[in-house]
Design a protein around this motif. Sequence first.
Motif, PDB file in Angstrom:
ATOM      1  N   CYS A 211       0.830  -1.190   0.000  1.00  0.00           N
ATOM      2  CA  CYS A 211       0.000   0.000   0.000  1.00  0.00           C
ATOM      3  C   CYS A 211       0.870   1.248   0.000  1.00  0.00           C
ATOM      4  O   CYS A 211       1.772   1.387   0.820  1.00  0.00           O
ATOM      5  CB  CYS A 211      -0.932   0.021   1.201  1.00  0.00           C
TER       6      CYS A 211
ATOM      7  N   GLY B  47      -0.730   4.265  -0.174  1.00  0.00           N
ATOM      8  CA  GLY B  47      -1.704   5.320   0.118  1.00  0.00           C
ATOM      9  C   GLY B  47      -1.148   6.324   1.113  1.00  0.00           C
ATOM     10  O   GLY B  47      -0.044   6.157   1.624  1.00  0.00           O
ATOM     11  N   THR B  48      -1.930   7.368   1.384  1.00  0.00           N
ATOM     12  CA  THR B  48      -1.414   8.472   2.198  1.00  0.00           C
ATOM     13  C   THR B  48      -0.913   8.006   3.559  1.00  0.00           C
ATOM     14  O   THR B  48       0.220   8.279   3.949  1.00  0.00           O
ATOM     15  CB  THR B  48      -2.509   9.536   2.393  1.00  0.00           C
ATOM     16  N   ALA B  49      -1.767   7.280   4.284  1.00  0.00           N
ATOM     17  CA  ALA B  49      -1.399   6.852   5.634  1.00  0.00           C
ATOM     18  C   ALA B  49      -0.151   5.976   5.602  1.00  0.00           C
ATOM     19  O   ALA B  49       0.781   6.151   6.379  1.00  0.00           O
ATOM     20  CB  ALA B  49      -2.562   6.113   6.275  1.00  0.00           C
ATOM     21  N   CYS B  50      -0.129   5.030   4.687  1.00  0.00           N
ATOM     22  CA  CYS B  50       1.003   4.119   4.598  1.00  0.00           C
ATOM     23  C   CYS B  50       2.255   4.857   4.128  1.00  0.00           C
ATOM     24  O   CYS B  50       3.362   4.571   4.567  1.00  0.00           O
ATOM     25  CB  CYS B  50       0.672   2.952   3.683  1.00  0.00           C
TER      26      CYS B  50
ATOM     27  N   CYS C  85      -4.080   2.843  -0.970  1.00  0.00           N
ATOM     28  CA  CYS C  85      -4.981   2.600   0.162  1.00  0.00           C
ATOM     29  C   CYS C  85      -5.815   1.340   0.005  1.00  0.00           C
ATOM     30  O   CYS C  85      -6.636   1.220  -0.897  1.00  0.00           O
ATOM     31  CB  CYS C  85      -5.920   3.775   0.420  1.00  0.00           C
ATOM     32  N   VAL C  86      -5.568   0.399   0.871  1.00  0.00           N
ATOM     33  CA  VAL C  86      -6.355  -0.828   0.848  1.00  0.00           C
ATOM     34  C   VAL C  86      -7.439  -0.793   1.919  1.00  0.00           C
ATOM     35  O   VAL C  86      -8.082  -1.790   2.204  1.00  0.00           O
ATOM     36  CB  VAL C  86      -5.457  -2.087   1.015  1.00  0.00           C
ATOM     37  N   GLY C  87      -7.635   0.374   2.504  1.00  0.00           N
ATOM     38  CA  GLY C  87      -8.768   0.547   3.410  1.00  0.00           C
ATOM     39  C   GLY C  87      -8.512   0.123   4.843  1.00  0.00           C
ATOM     40  O   GLY C  87      -9.453  -0.164   5.583  1.00  0.00           O
ATOM     41  N   CYS C  88      -7.259   0.027   5.247  1.00  0.00           N
ATOM     42  CA  CYS C  88      -7.008  -0.283   6.657  1.00  0.00           C
ATOM     43  C   CYS C  88      -5.849   0.566   7.145  1.00  0.00           C
ATOM     44  O   CYS C  88      -4.834   0.068   7.625  1.00  0.00           O
ATOM     45  CB  CYS C  88      -6.752  -1.768   6.865  1.00  0.00           C
ATOM     46  N   CYS C  89      -6.034   1.865   7.044  1.00  0.00           N
ATOM     47  CA  CYS C  89      -4.981   2.826   7.358  1.00  0.00           C
ATOM     48  C   CYS C  89      -4.510   2.716   8.812  1.00  0.00           C
ATOM     49  O   CYS C  89      -3.383   3.095   9.130  1.00  0.00           O
ATOM     50  CB  CYS C  89      -5.476   4.241   7.101  1.00  0.00           C
TER      51      CYS C  89
HETATM   52  S1  FES Z   1      -3.171   4.259   3.073  1.00  0.00           S
HETATM   53 FE1  FES Z   1      -2.543   2.223   3.244  1.00  0.00          FE
HETATM   54  S2  FES Z   1      -4.340   1.311   3.965  1.00  0.00           S
HETATM   55 FE2  FES Z   1      -4.979   3.342   3.707  1.00  0.00          FE
END
Ligand code: FES
Lengths: 182, 229
Positions: free
Chosen positions: A82, A84-87, A123-127
């Motif tokens: 992932c 995504g932003t959080a990751c 983002c796989v939906g588990c930030c």
């Molecule tokens: S950013 Fe990685 S799970 Fe949301």
Amino acid sequence: MDQLKGLVSENAYTILNEVEEKRASLIAALQELQVRYRYLPEAAMRQVAARLRIPVAQVYHVATFYSAFSLKPKGKHIINVCLGTACHVKGASLIMDRFKRDLGVEQDETTRDGQFTLQGVRCVGCCSIAPAVMIDEETHAHVRQDKVPEIIKKYRPSSPVTPVRHPPEPSPSSQTSGKPGK
Amino acid sequence: MSHADWEGQAKFTIDGREVVGYKGETILEVARREGFDIPTLCYHEALEPYAACRLCLVEVTTGRRTKLVTSCIYEVAPDIEVKTSTERVIRNRKAVLELLLARAPDASLIQKLAREYGIEKSRYPLVLNDKCILCGLCVRACHEIIGASAIGFIDRGTERHVGPPIERLSERCIGCGTCVYICPTAAITLKDVSKPMPGVHKHPYDYEAPDCSICGEMNLESESKVGEK
Ligand code: FES
Ligand code: SF4
Ligand code: FES
């Protein structure tokens, strides 16, 4: 299609309808093939076109549009790191780098032994468990760089890894059936 | 879309003038018949409308709602009010043209349209310099009229392009040149079609196409620019 009613005989209309219906199964057919072969071989795409009575150009259009389809063989296991932003904030790019290094592939490539395809996703939906890595259907939480080898090992065939030698990638020239490039 | 219960004729207005449309007709069809000027790029009378270029935007008021619609697919209905050149319409068309200009800065038709709308330069960075604006006219003509379906869209996003399936000579191309003729930006040239025949768009070939028996020439590229409308 409705305007056609009355214009063509009942019989022809049924056939047209059927074709319409069959067209709708294109994606389903390609999904099947993708699961079976882990990619869409050209011959298979041509067969689908013939069976569903639609032009190859349209099959290719759909096959190249959706990222769920691949024209190159994918690995047995799909690693989705992932990004995504959080990751990302939690250092996902380092995790990605570690996978690249340990597997010896770049992003979107497949290992020589055909075991892994390395991909990045948004983002796989588990930030809350970032950085997250999904392998096939399984989610790995709070992945640290030093945990990467362990994770990879879990998916490798248990016997010492003797890489399956794949036939060499067909060269671009043989793909264009021997036609000289420009 | 207004699919209200009505049959036959619909009276409505375009830029304040009363016009008549028939069930199933689009705003664009009626507007053109009545002499209103609505620019289009992906529309062709002989093909199914496709609504890809967004240039034919107009404002439609139904009841109390006013919205922007693509006139090439919006079906007429009684009492709608159509406006073809409000400030909002122009602003949006400009935005569309700026985007097209950022993609195909060398296409003379796009340059011309942009100039008509007072755009000298696009604000957007040049992503790729391709004359093709992905209007789909060639793909649809090849499919709907010729029935060959020798070309289609490939990939998506900024990678999207037109070409034969598997990116290789299409055995279904009969070299008719319809795609060349219909392309509004001369992105496909006769050379693409006839030289590497059969196939379009810069694809390899392994035999020589015969020279034209009348003019003796094969490089028809310049002639194809005549098709540039
Ligand atoms: S950013 Fe990685 S799970 Fe949301
Ligand atoms: S090649 Fe020409 S006709 Fe075909 S999609 Fe591109 S601009 Fe349209
Ligand atoms: S002409 Fe209507 S969207 Fe292109």
